[in-house]
Write an enzyme that holds these catalytic residues in place. Structure first.
Site, PDB file in Angstrom:
ATOM      1  N   GLY A 138      20.327 -12.329  54.934  1.00 10.66           N
ATOM      2  CA  GLY A 138      20.587 -11.328  55.975  1.00 10.66           C
ATOM      3  C   GLY A 138      19.279 -10.904  56.627  1.00 10.66           C
ATOM      4  O   GLY A 138      18.339 -11.689  56.712  1.00 10.66           O
ATOM      5  N   ARG A 139      19.225  -9.650  57.081  1.00 14.60           N
ATOM      6  CA  ARG A 139      18.028  -9.163  57.771  1.00 14.60           C
ATOM      7  C   ARG A 139      16.790  -9.259  56.884  1.00 14.60           C
ATOM      8  O   ARG A 139      15.740  -9.747  57.296  1.00 14.60           O
ATOM      9  CB  ARG A 139      18.235  -7.699  58.194  1.00 14.60           C
ATOM     10  CG  ARG A 139      19.162  -7.508  59.394  1.00 14.60           C
ATOM     11  CD  ARG A 139      19.259  -6.023  59.730  1.00 14.60           C
ATOM     12  NE  ARG A 139      19.779  -5.278  58.602  1.00 14.60           N
ATOM     13  CZ  ARG A 139      21.020  -4.795  58.511  1.00 14.60           C
ATOM     14  NH1 ARG A 139      21.869  -4.940  59.509  1.00 14.60           N
ATOM     15  NH2 ARG A 139      21.413  -4.146  57.437  1.00 14.60           N
ATOM     16  N   ILE A 140      16.902  -8.785  55.646  1.00  9.72           N
ATOM     17  CA  ILE A 140      15.738  -8.773  54.756  1.00  9.72           C
ATOM     18  C   ILE A 140      15.505 -10.158  54.157  1.00  9.72           C
ATOM     19  O   ILE A 140      14.375 -10.656  54.127  1.00  9.72           O
ATOM     20  CB  ILE A 140      15.904  -7.704  53.653  1.00  9.72           C
ATOM     21  CG1 ILE A 140      15.990  -6.307  54.288  1.00  9.72           C
ATOM     22  CG2 ILE A 140      14.740  -7.766  52.663  1.00  9.72           C
ATOM     23  CD1 ILE A 140      16.421  -5.198  53.342  1.00  9.72           C
ATOM     24  N   ARG A 220      19.265  -4.174  44.904  1.00  7.77           N
ATOM     25  CA  ARG A 220      19.890  -3.102  44.140  1.00  7.77           C
ATOM     26  C   ARG A 220      19.985  -3.522  42.679  1.00  7.77           C
ATOM     27  O   ARG A 220      20.352  -4.660  42.375  1.00  7.77           O
ATOM     28  CB  ARG A 220      21.291  -2.789  44.675  1.00  7.77           C
ATOM     29  CG  ARG A 220      21.319  -1.922  45.931  1.00  7.77           C
ATOM     30  CD  ARG A 220      20.804  -0.504  45.698  1.00  7.77           C
ATOM     31  NE  ARG A 220      20.816   0.328  46.892  1.00  7.77           N
ATOM     32  CZ  ARG A 220      19.817   0.428  47.766  1.00  7.77           C
ATOM     33  NH1 ARG A 220      18.693  -0.250  47.589  1.00  7.77           N
ATOM     34  NH2 ARG A 220      19.923   1.225  48.830  1.00  7.77           N
ATOM     35  N   GLU A 249      18.662   3.791  37.559  1.00  6.90           N
ATOM     36  CA  GLU A 249      17.381   4.435  37.903  1.00  6.90           C
ATOM     37  C   GLU A 249      17.445   5.941  37.667  1.00  6.90           C
ATOM     38  O   GLU A 249      18.478   6.543  37.961  1.00  6.90           O
ATOM     39  CB  GLU A 249      17.061   4.151  39.380  1.00  6.90           C
ATOM     40  CG  GLU A 249      16.844   2.669  39.624  1.00  6.90           C
ATOM     41  CD  GLU A 249      16.738   2.301  41.098  1.00  6.90           C
ATOM     42  OE1 GLU A 249      16.602   3.203  41.945  1.00  6.90           O
ATOM     43  OE2 GLU A 249      16.789   1.094  41.390  1.00  6.90           O
ATOM     44  N   HIS A 267      11.276   1.351  42.666  1.00  8.81           N
ATOM     45  CA  HIS A 267      12.093   1.342  43.895  1.00  8.81           C
ATOM     46  C   HIS A 267      11.265   1.788  45.105  1.00  8.81           C
ATOM     47  O   HIS A 267      11.567   2.810  45.739  1.00  8.81           O
ATOM     48  CB  HIS A 267      13.345   2.219  43.730  1.00  8.81           C
ATOM     49  CG  HIS A 267      14.446   1.873  44.691  1.00  8.81           C
ATOM     50  ND1 HIS A 267      15.786   2.048  44.398  1.00  8.81           N
ATOM     51  CD2 HIS A 267      14.419   1.364  45.952  1.00  8.81           C
ATOM     52  CE1 HIS A 267      16.513   1.669  45.443  1.00  8.81           C
ATOM     53  NE2 HIS A 267      15.712   1.247  46.399  1.00  8.81           N
ATOM     54  N   ILE A 268      10.238   1.002  45.422  1.00 14.02           N
ATOM     55  CA  ILE A 268       9.313   1.380  46.494  1.00 14.02           C
ATOM     56  C   ILE A 268       9.191   0.307  47.583  1.00 14.02           C
ATOM     57  O   ILE A 268       8.213   0.283  48.331  1.00 14.02           O
ATOM     58  CB  ILE A 268       7.900   1.674  45.927  1.00 14.02           C
ATOM     59  CG1 ILE A 268       7.398   0.494  45.073  1.00 14.02           C
ATOM     60  CG2 ILE A 268       7.894   2.965  45.123  1.00 14.02           C
ATOM     61  CD1 ILE A 268       5.921   0.588  44.704  1.00 14.02           C
TER      62      ILE A 268
END
Ligand code: GLV
Ligand code: GLV
Length: 306
Positions: A138-140, A220, A249, A267-268
């Site tokens: 997809g986009r990422i 995720r 998390e 998660h950065i």
């Protein structure tokens, strides 16, 4: 937003607790949320019938109950597009750090254990000319795949839908999941979290991967069965993992942080100055447009606008 509205800002640089959230949304016309804020029917009802929009400060929106919002006529938005490069680059940082044992060897230096150069110290994996697997183009995922050209890699991918045009553009080959698992030297996940992608990588999938393979997850946490991953890393079923996200998390699965063949960061992936500002601008713009009665830029339940 302050030009147009009264704005109350969460004073902490952290997510609100559930109770704080239920209290904070009361009577608002618009709410900007973090990816850790579960927005379900109870939160929507706590906000009240005057509320027009919940704008997520994230591209992922698995924390949103779209159905509940749509049923109440509430607009929901996310921040797609502006974080693709930052997130893809971060996945690369994890890949390189894991392959070249950056975290582990840095801990060694900082602990004052380095006594001199050694031929076999911190031997890692070559990245150049290997096979890169991308789950979700997809986009990422496509930004991530594109950057593989710098390392002369063979890129294979799988997705719910084939994208021949993109394949051509970035020189990626479509394969089924089994082939992806079997052939990837590096496998990076770029899927949304949905019921059908939960535990996309579990014990059985890890067993199909190469013993030398590295798994990257900056999407995720629940895409991966983290307990099964700990076992696989411990027993060297795969070689290593680079993780930005976790199932529960900020908790890590038992034993994960004791392993040296995993790089773990909190998660950065989108956490750069430029990207976070751009995400904030989209979220704020969505609120301003919606309260003006205009369509927001990035609505994820557009049926409410009709
Ligand atoms: C971060 O995880 C995001 O979804 O933006
Ligand atoms: C390493 O530093 C080398 O010179 O090979």
């Amino acid at each position: 937003m302050r030009q147009f509205h009264d704005v109350e800002v969460n004073p902490h640089d952290r997510a609100l607790t559930r109770e704080e959230l239920l209290h904070a949304v009361r009577g608002r016309h618009a709410v900007i949320t973090l990816l850790t804020d579960t927005v379900d029917g109870a939160v929507l009802d706590a906000a009240g019938p005057q509320c027009r929009i919940f704008a997520n400060y994230a591209v992922g929106f698995n924390n949103f109950d779209l159905k509940a919002a749509t049923a109440r006529g509430v607009v929901m938005t996310n921040t797609p597009g502006v974080l693709d490069d930052a997130t893809a680059t971060h996945a690369w940082a994890l890949l390189l750090a894991t392959a070249r044992r950056i975290s582990e060897s840095e801990r060694y230096v900082r602990a004052d254990k380095w006594k001199g150069w050694a031929p076999m110290a911190f031997i890692g994996q070559d990245v150049d000319n290997k096979t890169l697997g991308v789950a979700g183009l997809g986009r990422i995922g496509s930004k991530f795949a594109r950057k593989a050209a710098a390392f002369d890699m063979k890129v294979i991918y799988t997705d719910a839908q084939r994208n021949p045009e993109l394949e051509q553009q970035i020189g990626a080959t479509y394969v089924d999941k089994e082939t992806l698992l079997r052939e990837s030297d590096f496998l990076s996940l770029h899927l949304p979290l949905l019921p059908e992608t939960h535990h996309y990588i579990g014990r059985a999938e890890l067993a199909q991967m190469k013993r030398t393979a590295i798994l990257i997850n900056a999407a995720r946490g629940p895409l991966v069965d983290e307990k099964a991953l700990v076992e696989a890393l411990r027993e060297q079923v795969i070689w290593g993992a680079g993780l930005d996200v976790f199932e529960d998390e900020p908790q890590l699965a038992a034993g994960l942080s004791e392993l040296n063949n995993v790089v773990v960061v909190p998660h950065i992936a989108s956490a750069t100055i430029e990207t976070r500002l751009a995400m904030g601008r989209i979220a704020a713009g969505n609120v301003i447009s919606t309260l003006r009665g205009e369509a927001p830029q990035t609505c994820i339940n557009p049926e409410v606008l009709r």
